[in-house]
Design a protein around this motif. Structure first.
Motif, short mmCIF file in Angstrom:
data_model
loop_
_atom_site.label_atom_id
_atom_site.label_comp_id
_atom_site.label_asym_id
_atom_site.label_seq_id
_atom_site.Cartn_x
_atom_site.Cartn_y
_atom_site.Cartn_z
N SER A 287 0.83 -1.20 0.00
CA SER A 287 0.00 0.00 0.00
C SER A 287 0.87 1.26 0.00
O SER A 287 0.57 2.22 -0.72
CB SER A 287 -1.00 -0.05 1.16
OG SER A 287 -0.69 0.83 2.16
N MET B 194 2.25 1.50 -3.54
CA MET B 194 1.23 1.96 -4.48
C MET B 194 1.05 3.46 -4.35
O MET B 194 0.91 4.16 -5.34
CB MET B 194 -0.12 1.30 -4.15
CG MET B 194 -0.54 0.21 -5.07
SD MET B 194 -1.95 -0.71 -4.46
CE MET B 194 -3.25 0.50 -4.57
N TYR B 195 1.06 3.95 -3.11
CA TYR B 195 0.87 5.38 -2.94
C TYR B 195 2.00 6.17 -3.56
O TYR B 195 1.79 7.19 -4.22
CB TYR B 195 0.71 5.76 -1.46
CG TYR B 195 0.44 7.22 -1.27
CD1 TYR B 195 1.45 8.12 -0.94
CD2 TYR B 195 -0.84 7.73 -1.49
CE1 TYR B 195 1.19 9.47 -0.82
CE2 TYR B 195 -1.11 9.07 -1.37
CZ TYR B 195 -0.09 9.94 -1.02
OH TYR B 195 -0.34 11.29 -0.91
N PHE C 103 1.75 6.03 -7.32
CA PHE C 103 0.58 6.67 -7.90
C PHE C 103 0.85 8.14 -8.14
O PHE C 103 1.34 8.86 -7.25
CB PHE C 103 -0.61 6.48 -6.96
CG PHE C 103 -1.84 7.17 -7.43
CD1 PHE C 103 -2.39 8.21 -6.72
CD2 PHE C 103 -2.46 6.76 -8.60
CE1 PHE C 103 -3.54 8.84 -7.16
CE2 PHE C 103 -3.60 7.39 -9.05
CZ PHE C 103 -4.14 8.43 -8.32
N TRP D 36 -2.50 3.16 4.39
CA TRP D 36 -2.74 4.08 3.27
C TRP D 36 -3.25 5.42 3.76
O TRP D 36 -2.76 6.48 3.35
CB TRP D 36 -3.75 3.46 2.29
CG TRP D 36 -4.15 4.38 1.17
CD1 TRP D 36 -5.05 5.40 1.23
CD2 TRP D 36 -3.67 4.37 -0.17
NE1 TRP D 36 -5.15 6.03 0.02
CE2 TRP D 36 -4.33 5.40 -0.86
CE3 TRP D 36 -2.74 3.58 -0.85
CZ2 TRP D 36 -4.08 5.68 -2.21
CZ3 TRP D 36 -2.51 3.86 -2.20
CH2 TRP D 36 -3.17 4.90 -2.86
#
Lengths: 306, 338
Positions: B30, B33-34, B37, B113
């Motif tokens: 997570s 991914m952050y 992104f 997250w």
């Protein structure tokens, strides 16, 4: 038999995890492929949409087909589906179960590609920049329609001279990107909810049938592997017998032709046995030539009867 | 028996640690991914709030559900919940325990997250930039702009390169203000989560510890029982397949002998052994016929009784029949004390 037992354990413990591993590898490969791919929008009115949507949808189809090809179970399923009935009835529930498990695993990598493409945004910006309404963006409002089309098509190209410091280009780009990311997250959310509901609610429907289908699909897979293993073992023994028979027949032929006086007890019996009477260069050459020009027939019934 | 003891220990010791491992990996994923992104605030009045709060709340929900989907116990829980009672009673406390333990593990990645997002500050800056108190931080009376215009200008705060409201309120001031609030919220959230986790862990033994131990034991038991059942079925399938294939080859070679009317030849012991290893198939055409027959006419899923092995591993005495048409029924020899 010990060897067979070890091999059985390997096959069982690893068939599901092998398939899951391949699925995961393909998913990682799809992310890696996307990041390595040098996306280069043509920035021309007619080509943008084709390029953008092509990059969004063609690689997923390729990844899906790769997922089907790399999965051993798809061949097993096809075999089970197409075989004549014979003495064994066919159970459609088993075939359906196998098909759904194969398709689910094959769908992971394409879906990941599509979601990564949407979250990144470049594909959608390239495909739909030409379809934007120029009235919404200040820089494109007072331009002729033909020019507006050209300008909008150039939005994805940051380094173009017209577009380099254009704030309206950035506005269009940001707007499309925002929609692309929203779409990506929404699709991901819907898929995860669907997966969650499927996992939770599946035991509520026909759980007994599912257990049976799962058992028999596993059985078919194991049976095929054992059959192949048995055939391999059989062909090894068959080849062994065939070659032994060939060497013996060569040995007999050489004895007939050479009338070698038998030498008494000078050579070690064990070694002579291994050499099988082929003890000279021309004998070996003759043997090799015969092996190439006149391979023995695939029939060891006489060899085993001797 | 040694093999099964090893398997029991493996299952017992590793089920919890396996799920903890998955939980840790998802937390790391997570954060990864952050950072991967590309946050892209639309800088338009109505879209900002939707985008900012969407990025703050939708991915955690996805991660929460993913935590359930990846946990094999979810289908076990659903199965246990929906099964007919039969001869074994159902204990709702066990189901509650399983659900709670899964939910706790699934909450970790979303919490990570949300914390990372709040501590980073971009989401809150994007979502609430139009609500910045211009009166206190900037000069609202300086420019006579309509409310809509002010909103449009403020919406561009996260996009520094197009921000044109420097006289209204300085960009750095607004961003710093929003970021400060966001980080304060982030730290409060982390503190709250940690306090909750601490309370849950330390106060649980004060409430019905005996019932808790019972639920935990039986939930582990259900998991192990299911895995063992799958393992047993797989072992059975292997043995079944082995015998089925053996009988197939024997059937083929008897058919051949009958068809060719071989004169029985005197065979030595060695030849007999070799022939047996070759399963009675000693030439190309026979092998081709065997392979063709395997495809065209698979043998039935019905083993002939005389050929069944007497001691098939550990389950020879008590194999429950899997095909309803087997004439010889054997009952399972297990007696459960549960």
């Amino acid at each position: 038999m010990d060897r067979f037992r070890m091999i059985f354990q390997y096959f069982h413990s690893n068939s599901e995890s092998v398939m899951n591993g391949i699925c995961g590898l393909l998913a990682l490969a799809s992310v890696k492929m996307y990041t390595c791919f040098d996306f280069s929008c043509p920035c021309l009115p007619q080509y943008n949409m084709a390029y953008g949507l092509g990059i969004m949808f063609v690689p997923p189809v390729i990844l899906f087909l790769c997922g089907l090809i790399l999965n051993r179970q798809s061949l097993v399923m096809l075999d089970e589906w197409r075989r004549p009935q014979g003495h064994r009835k066919k159970d459609l529930a088993v075939i359906r179960y196998m098909c759904s498990s194969i398709v689910q695993r094959a769908m992971v990598a394409p879906v990941i590609w599509i979601i990564v493409a949407l979250l990144d945004g470049k594909c959608l910006i390239c495909a739909f920049s030409g379809s934007m309404d120029p009235e919404k963006f200040v820089g494109f409002a007072n331009v002729t329609p033909v020019q507006v089309e050209q300008l909008l098509a150039k939005v994805p190209c940051k380094d173009d001279e017209l577009m380099r410091n254009n704030t309206s280009r950035k506005a269009v780009s940001r707007y499309l990107r925002c929609w692309s990311q929203a779409l990506g997250w929404s699709i991901l959310l819907i898929l995860i909810i669907a997966a969650f509901l499927a996992r939770c609610l599946r035991p509520c429907f026909n759980q007994a049938t599912l257990l049976q289908a799962r058992h028999w699909s596993n059985y078919i897979d194991i049976e095929q592997k054992i059959f192949e293993e048995t055939c391999c073992e059989h062909s090894r023994l068959f080849a062994h017998q065939c070659i032994l028979h060939f060497f013996e027949s060569m040995q007999q032929e050489i004895k007939l032709h050479n009338f070698n006086l038998p030498r008494e007890g000078e050579r070690d019996e064990g070694e002579e046995d291994l050499l099988r009477g082929i003890t000279g260069q021309d004998q070996v050459n003759k043997l090799l030539k015969t092996w190439y020009y006149e391979k023995p027939p695939l029939d060891v019934s006489q060899a085993t009867q001797r | 028996m040694d093999k099964f003891r090893m398997i029991f220990q493996f299952f017992q010791s590793n089920q919890e640690s396996f799920m903890n491992g998955i939980c840790g990996i998802m937390a790391l994923a997570s954060t990864q991914m952050y950072s991967a992104f590309d946050f892209n605030c639309p800088c338009l009045p109505l879209y900002n709030m939707a985008y900012g709060l969407g990025i703050l709340l939708v991915p955690p929900f996805i991660l929460f559900l993913l935590g359930f989907v990846l946990n094999n116990n979810i289908s076990m829980l659903a199965e246990e919940w929906r099964r007919p009672q039969g001869q074994r009673g159902k204990d709702p406390a066990v189901l509650r325990y399983m659900f709670c333990s899964m939910a706790q593990r699934a909450m970790i990645a979303p919490a990570v997250w949300v914390s990372v997002t709040l501590l980073d500050g971009k989401c809150i800056t994007c979502a609430f930039c139009t609500s910045v108190p211009v009166e206190t931080l900037g000069n609202a009376s300086h420019l006579l702009l309509s409310q809509g215009e002010i909103q449009r200008v403020l919406a561009r705060i996260p996009c520094k390169e197009i921000y044109n409201g420097q006289e209204l309120i300085a960009n750095e001031v607004a961003v710093r203000y929003l970021r400060c609030i966001s980080q304060a919220l982030g730290w409060c959230f982390v503190l709250l989560m940690t306090t909750l986790a601490f309370l849950v862990r330390s106060l649980r033994p004060c409430f019905s510890q005996a019932a808790f131990l019972k639920s935990r034991y039986w939930s582990h038991y259900i998991d192990i029982e299911r895995k063992l059942f799958d393992e047993t079925c797989a072992e059975h399938a292997k043995s079944f397949a082995k015998v089925c294939i053996q009988q197939f080859f024997e059937g083929m070679s008897t058919d051949l002998v009958a068809a060719r009317c071989h004169l029985p030849r005197k065979t030595s012991e060695d030849a007999g052994e070799a022939s047996k290893k070759l399963l009675g198939i000693t030439d190309q055409s026979t092998m081709n016929m065997a392979l063709k027959s395997w495809h065209r006419c698979k043998p039935p899923l019905h083993l002939h009784p005389p050929a069944l092995p007497s001691g098939n591993g550990w389950a020879g005495e008590g194999q429950p029949p899997l095909q309803p048409s087997t004439p010889r029924r054997e009952t399972a020899a297990y007696y459960s004390l549960v």
